[in-house]
Structures are given as structure tokens and as C-alpha cells.
Motif scaffolding. Structure first.
Motif, PDB file in Angstrom:
ATOM      1  N   ARG A  83       0.762  -1.179   0.357  1.00  0.00           N
ATOM      2  CA  ARG A  83      -0.040   0.273   0.148  1.00  0.00           C
ATOM      3  C   ARG A  83       0.834   1.599  -0.148  1.00  0.00           C
ATOM      4  O   ARG A  83       0.871   2.304  -0.712  1.00  0.00           O
ATOM      5  CB  ARG A  83      -0.996  -0.135   0.738  1.00  0.00           C
ATOM      6  N   TRP A  84       1.963   1.447   0.396  1.00  0.00           N
ATOM      7  CA  TRP A  84       3.013   2.421   0.883  1.00  0.00           C
ATOM      8  C   TRP A  84       3.399   2.583  -0.457  1.00  0.00           C
ATOM      9  O   TRP A  84       3.162   3.900  -0.677  1.00  0.00           O
ATOM     10  CB  TRP A  84       3.422   1.624   2.164  1.00  0.00           C
ATOM     11  N   TRP A  85       4.400   1.764  -0.787  1.00  0.00           N
ATOM     12  CA  TRP A  85       4.938   2.164  -2.234  1.00  0.00           C
ATOM     13  C   TRP A  85       3.462   1.999  -3.297  1.00  0.00           C
ATOM     14  O   TRP A  85       3.951   3.065  -4.548  1.00  0.00           O
ATOM     15  CB  TRP A  85       5.855   0.130  -3.014  1.00  0.00           C
ATOM     16  N   GLU A  86       2.184   1.552  -3.570  1.00  0.00           N
ATOM     17  CA  GLU A  86       1.999   2.156  -4.771  1.00  0.00           C
ATOM     18  C   GLU A  86       1.116   3.240  -4.241  1.00  0.00           C
ATOM     19  O   GLU A  86       0.697   4.334  -5.671  1.00  0.00           O
ATOM     20  CB  GLU A  86       0.106   0.897  -4.205  1.00  0.00           C
ATOM     21  N   LEU A  91       1.836   8.994  -6.361  1.00  0.00           N
ATOM     22  CA  LEU A  91       2.568  10.280  -6.429  1.00  0.00           C
ATOM     23  C   LEU A  91       3.397  10.848  -7.052  1.00  0.00           C
ATOM     24  O   LEU A  91       3.663  12.219  -8.075  1.00  0.00           O
ATOM     25  CB  LEU A  91       2.805  10.541  -4.656  1.00  0.00           C
ATOM     26  N   GLY A  92       4.025   9.656  -8.020  1.00  0.00           N
ATOM     27  CA  GLY A  92       5.002  10.174  -8.836  1.00  0.00           C
ATOM     28  C   GLY A  92       4.267   9.850 -10.119  1.00  0.00           C
ATOM     29  O   GLY A  92       4.602  11.102 -10.631  1.00  0.00           O
ATOM     30  N   SER A  93       3.004   9.952 -10.467  1.00  0.00           N
ATOM     31  CA  SER A  93       2.526  10.180 -11.622  1.00  0.00           C
ATOM     32  C   SER A  93       1.867  11.145 -11.319  1.00  0.00           C
ATOM     33  O   SER A  93       1.647  11.839 -12.228  1.00  0.00           O
ATOM     34  CB  SER A  93       1.305   8.830 -11.874  1.00  0.00           C
ATOM     35  N   LEU A  94       1.416  11.858 -10.376  1.00  0.00           N
ATOM     36  CA  LEU A  94       1.191  13.038 -10.420  1.00  0.00           C
ATOM     37  C   LEU A  94       1.837  13.984 -10.600  1.00  0.00           C
ATOM     38  O   LEU A  94       1.582  14.851 -11.414  1.00  0.00           O
ATOM     39  CB  LEU A  94       0.433  13.218  -8.643  1.00  0.00           C
ATOM     40  N   ILE A 253       4.785  -0.995  13.058  1.00  0.00           N
ATOM     41  CA  ILE A 253       5.287  -0.198  11.723  1.00  0.00           C
ATOM     42  C   ILE A 253       3.841  -0.944  10.373  1.00  0.00           C
ATOM     43  O   ILE A 253       3.724   0.452  10.111  1.00  0.00           O
ATOM     44  CB  ILE A 253       6.547  -0.735  11.270  1.00  0.00           C
ATOM     45  N   ALA A 254       3.877  -1.784  10.374  1.00  0.00           N
ATOM     46  CA  ALA A 254       2.600  -2.248   9.540  1.00  0.00           C
ATOM     47  C   ALA A 254       1.458  -1.752   9.445  1.00  0.00           C
ATOM     48  O   ALA A 254       0.512  -0.955   8.299  1.00  0.00           O
ATOM     49  CB  ALA A 254       1.848  -3.678   9.398  1.00  0.00           C
ATOM     50  N   GLU A 255       0.893  -0.777  10.680  1.00  0.00           N
ATOM     51  CA  GLU A 255      -0.602   0.328  11.146  1.00  0.00           C
ATOM     52  C   GLU A 255      -0.378   1.591  10.756  1.00  0.00           C
ATOM     53  O   GLU A 255      -0.978   2.509   9.706  1.00  0.00           O
ATOM     54  CB  GLU A 255      -0.300   0.185  12.514  1.00  0.00           C
ATOM     55  N   GLU A 256       1.444   1.853  10.610  1.00  0.00           N
ATOM     56  CA  GLU A 256       1.953   3.279  10.625  1.00  0.00           C
ATOM     57  C   GLU A 256       1.792   3.147   9.098  1.00  0.00           C
ATOM     58  O   GLU A 256       1.478   4.751   8.096  1.00  0.00           O
ATOM     59  CB  GLU A 256       3.325   3.338  11.096  1.00  0.00           C
ATOM     60  N   ILE A 257       2.280   2.460   8.811  1.00  0.00           N
ATOM     61  CA  ILE A 257       2.456   2.486   6.830  1.00  0.00           C
ATOM     62  C   ILE A 257       1.295   1.826   5.862  1.00  0.00           C
ATOM     63  O   ILE A 257       1.391   2.784   4.770  1.00  0.00           O
ATOM     64  CB  ILE A 257       3.808   2.021   6.249  1.00  0.00           C
ATOM     65  N   GLU A 258       0.487   1.620   6.346  1.00  0.00           N
ATOM     66  CA  GLU A 258      -0.757   1.293   5.321  1.00  0.00           C
ATOM     67  C   GLU A 258      -1.902   2.020   5.286  1.00  0.00           C
ATOM     68  O   GLU A 258      -2.824   2.200   4.327  1.00  0.00           O
ATOM     69  CB  GLU A 258      -1.694  -0.119   6.116  1.00  0.00           C
ATOM     70  N   ASP A 259      -1.639   3.555   5.554  1.00  0.00           N
ATOM     71  CA  ASP A 259      -2.027   4.697   5.232  1.00  0.00           C
ATOM     72  C   ASP A 259      -0.883   5.843   4.852  1.00  0.00           C
ATOM     73  O   ASP A 259      -1.048   6.739   6.373  1.00  0.00           O
ATOM     74  CB  ASP A 259      -2.694   5.282   6.175  1.00  0.00           C
ATOM     75  N   PRO A 260      -0.648   5.550   3.890  1.00  0.00           N
ATOM     76  CA  PRO A 260       1.001   6.326   3.874  1.00  0.00           C
ATOM     77  C   PRO A 260       0.462   7.529   3.507  1.00  0.00           C
ATOM     78  O   PRO A 260       1.468   8.613   2.652  1.00  0.00           O
ATOM     79  CB  PRO A 260       1.115   6.114   2.913  1.00  0.00           C
ATOM     80  N   PHE A 261      -0.586   8.512   3.121  1.00  0.00           N
ATOM     81  CA  PHE A 261      -0.590  10.238   3.572  1.00  0.00           C
ATOM     82  C   PHE A 261      -1.327  10.938   3.597  1.00  0.00           C
ATOM     83  O   PHE A 261      -0.980  12.020   4.392  1.00  0.00           O
ATOM     84  CB  PHE A 261      -1.657  10.022   2.765  1.00  0.00           C
ATOM     85  N   GLY A 262      -0.804  10.230   5.572  1.00  0.00           N
ATOM     86  CA  GLY A 262      -0.786  10.789   6.403  1.00  0.00           C
ATOM     87  C   GLY A 262       0.696  11.996   6.998  1.00  0.00           C
ATOM     88  O   GLY A 262       1.398  12.289   6.428  1.00  0.00           O
ATOM     89  N   VAL A 263       0.312  11.833   8.484  1.00  0.00           N
ATOM     90  CA  VAL A 263       1.999  12.883   8.901  1.00  0.00           C
ATOM     91  C   VAL A 263       2.391  12.317   9.315  1.00  0.00           C
ATOM     92  O   VAL A 263       3.120  12.642  10.701  1.00  0.00           O
ATOM     93  CB  VAL A 263       1.516  13.877   9.755  1.00  0.00           C
ATOM     94  N   ASP A 264       2.725  10.726  10.100  1.00  0.00           N
ATOM     95  CA  ASP A 264       3.459  10.075  10.123  1.00  0.00           C
ATOM     96  C   ASP A 264       4.555  10.016  10.104  1.00  0.00           C
ATOM     97  O   ASP A 264       5.053  10.634   8.739  1.00  0.00           O
ATOM     98  CB  ASP A 264       2.779   8.407  10.677  1.00  0.00           C
ATOM     99  N   ALA A 265       6.066   9.797  10.909  1.00  0.00           N
ATOM    100  CA  ALA A 265       7.021  10.215  10.587  1.00  0.00           C
ATOM    101  C   ALA A 265       7.734   9.498   9.868  1.00  0.00           C
ATOM    102  O   ALA A 265       8.465   9.649   8.787  1.00  0.00           O
ATOM    103  CB  ALA A 265       8.199   9.346  11.993  1.00  0.00           C
ATOM    104  N   ASP A 267       5.755   8.069   6.576  1.00  0.00           N
ATOM    105  CA  ASP A 267       4.348   7.991   5.758  1.00  0.00           C
ATOM    106  C   ASP A 267       5.241   8.709   5.090  1.00  0.00           C
ATOM    107  O   ASP A 267       6.321   9.554   5.108  1.00  0.00           O
ATOM    108  CB  ASP A 267       3.399   9.277   6.332  1.00  0.00           C
ATOM    109  N   LEU A 268       4.291   8.668   3.435  1.00  0.00           N
ATOM    110  CA  LEU A 268       5.389   9.712   2.506  1.00  0.00           C
ATOM    111  C   LEU A 268       5.558  11.202   2.399  1.00  0.00           C
ATOM    112  O   LEU A 268       4.804  11.351   3.154  1.00  0.00           O
ATOM    113  CB  LEU A 268       4.370   9.203   1.336  1.00  0.00           C
ATOM    114  N   PRO A 269       6.874  11.687   1.933  1.00  0.00           N
ATOM    115  CA  PRO A 269       6.339  13.105   2.043  1.00  0.00           C
ATOM    116  C   PRO A 269       5.478  14.080   0.712  1.00  0.00           C
ATOM    117  O   PRO A 269       5.911  14.218  -0.043  1.00  0.00           O
ATOM    118  CB  PRO A 269       8.711  12.743   1.250  1.00  0.00           C
ATOM    119  N   VAL A 270       4.874  13.430   0.948  1.00  0.00           N
ATOM    120  CA  VAL A 270       3.321  14.631   0.298  1.00  0.00           C
ATOM    121  C   VAL A 270       3.438  15.497   0.249  1.00  0.00           C
ATOM    122  O   VAL A 270       3.425  16.998  -0.883  1.00  0.00           O
ATOM    123  CB  VAL A 270       2.278  13.590   0.723  1.00  0.00           C
TER     124      VAL A 270
END
Length: 286
Positions: A83-86, A91-94, A253-265, A267-270
Motif C-alpha cells: 500500500r505504501w509503495w503503490e 504521487l510520482g504519477s501525479l 510499523i505495518a499500522e503506520e505505513i498502511e495509510d501512507p498519506f498521513g503525517v506520521d514519521a 509516511d510518504l513526503p506528500v
């Protein structure tokens, strides 16, 4: 997102980052350590279970369940990382769609007014999508160019404004029918990316699966001292909390990265990606 040097082992081992799971687990680890000490004390000093062969073999159950729990955690972490990688791919496609669309707009040699519109609208879509995925609303710095209704889907409203502007250029004769088709393809990709990100956001790991893993880890860990105390003695006090740390950290760790668009440490650099889109589109159209 945490930026780090993967070759700096010293920092990894001895530095506790704010995203480290140890910060979240230490109260539970202390509780498990105390419980392990109590179990060891009663078994060795009062219950005299060391003489009972059947109780001494309880560890056989943990050997079998250890394999099962490892398989569950591997599946859990792999699913979350997918989920994190997708999300990163979307975001790369955007970013690529925004740049390509801006380059095509630049090549059309439109009026200053039209260029200003697209220079504002393209990054605004990225920021609107970012806030939408965080369940917030983004109205932009200049609402006069694109007016949005906070009660509706803001990314769709921005995409509709961009699409309407493109069709307006075709009706006024500033672009041809062929150029309209090319530009419209880029506009459609904005919505496709939004839909893919929403699918990641709105489809979490099933509750029953996540709840089962947590219960499994907890029961597995608190029953470890019962059988291990005969071979480890009071060493179960530090060892059992360490096992809890390893197993529970994988789940956290799995809980944190399964929603990659948030503001956790982790998460993705949105925010950084959206700022880069705004910067690069501005460089192209100015």
C-alpha cells in the motif's frame, strides 16, 4: 518521512528516533516484565511446577505458534508495504502528469491570463488532493481563479475547472481539436490518480484480521514465562519483553505505513511532493 543514511549503523543502533516503536511499547514492555517476574517467582518458589514434566513441555506450544505468528506478521507487513509503495507510485504519477501538462500548456503560447490560470490550477489540484486524503479541505491562496464548494469533493471541482478551461480554449479557437484530445488525456489522469489514492485510503486492513494479530501476539507473549521459566529462570524478566518488542514493533510499523498519506514519521513526503509540483510548474510556465 524520515530521511536517513542507510550506511550509518551507529545511529540506527544507539539513537531512539521519535518514530521508534520503543517509545510506544515501553509501558507495555515494563508491564510484561513485571508479570513475567511474578509468574517466575510463584512457579519456582511456591507451585514447585519444575517437577511436573507436562508443564515443562509448554514451550513446545510456543515453538509451533512462533512459526504461525511469523507467517502472519510477514503477510501483514508485506501488505502494508504494498500500500505504501503503490501510494508512492501514484504521487510520482501525479508529479509527472503535472509537469507534462504544464509543458504542453507552455508550448501552446497562450495568453498571460490563461498561463496564470494553469500555473495556479495545476499545483492547486495536488494540494487539494493532499488535504482530501488527510480528510481536510483546501481552498487555495487565490479563490478568485477557481472557486470551490467546501461541502463537495474539492479535487473533482479543481479538475472540472481545468477541464472547462481546456474546452473553453478549444471553443475560442486557441487550440485545435487534436490538441484538446491530448490535453484532455492529461486532465483525466488527475482523476485516475485521485481514485487510486482514495482506494488505498478507504480500504484498510480488515478489522478482524488486525484485531486477531494483536490478540495473538499478546496471548503468545504473556504465556511465554509459563514454560520458559524452567530453562531460563528469572532471565524471562528481560527476555520476554524483548520478544514483545520485536513482534509488536512489526505490527506497529505495518499500522503506520498502511495509510501512507498521513503525517506520521514513516509516511510518504506528500507535502514535499506537492511543493515540488508547485515549484516545477511555476518554472515551466513563468
Amino acid at each position: 518521512m524520515v530521511n536517513y543514511n542507510p550506511k550509518d549503523w551507529f545511529t540506527f543502533i544507539f539513537h531512539i528516533h521519535k518514530a521508534d516503536t520503543f517509545r510506544k511499547l515501553w509501558p507495555l514492555m515494563i508491564s510484561v516484565s513485571v508479570l513475567s517476574g511474578i509468574i517466575a517467582f510463584f512457579e519456582l518458589n511456591y507451585l514447585k511446577l519444575a517437577e511436573t514434566t507436562y508443564v515443562k513441555n509448554v514451550g513446545m506450544m510456543h515453538n509451533l505458534l512462533g512459526f504461525v505468528i511469523s507467517m502472519l506478521l510477514v503477510f501483514r507487513t508485506n501488505t502494508s508495504y504494498d500500500r505504501w509503495w503503490e501510494g508512492r507510485r501514484m504521487l510520482g504519477s501525479l508529479t509527472n502528469v503535472s509537469r507534462n501538462f504544464a509543458i504542453k500548456i507552455k508550448a501552446l503560447n497562450l495568453t498571460t491570463e490563461d498561463s496564470v490560470f494553469f500555473n495556479y490550477a495545476i499545483p492547486k489540484y495536488a494540494f487539494a488532493l493532499k488535504e482530501h486524503l488527510r480528510e481536510k479541505q483546501y481552498f487555495g491562496k487565490n479563490s478568485l481563479l477557481i472557486e470551490v464548494d467546501g461541502g463537495k469533493h474539492i479535487p473533482n471541482q479543481v479538475a472540472s475547472s481545468i477541464s472547462a478551461k481546456v474546452f473553453e480554449l478549444q471553443r475560442s479557437g486557441q487550440i485545435s481539436q487534436e490538441q484538446l484530445i491530448i490535453l484532455n488525456g492529461d486532465v483525466q489522469q488527475f482523476t485516475d490518480i485521485c481514485g487510486a489514492c482514495e482506494r488505498i485510503k478507504k480500504t484498510p486492513i480488515p478489522f478482524s484480521y488486525s484485531a486477531f494479530i494483536k490478540k495473538f501476539i499478546f496471548i503468545y507473549v504473556i504465556t511465554l514465562p509459563i514454560g520458559w521459566v524452567f530453562s531460563l529462570g528469572y532471565f524471562v524478566v528481560p527476555i520476554v519483553p524483548f520478544i514483545l518488542y520485536v513482534l509488536a514493533s512489526l505490527e506497529l510499523i505495518a499500522e503506520e505505513i498502511e495509510d501512507p498519506f498521513g503525517v506520521d514519521a514513516n509516511d510518504l513526503p506528500v507535502d514535499e511532493i506537492c511543493n515540488n509540483i508547485e515549484k516545477h510548474v511555476g518554472e515551466i510556465l513563468n
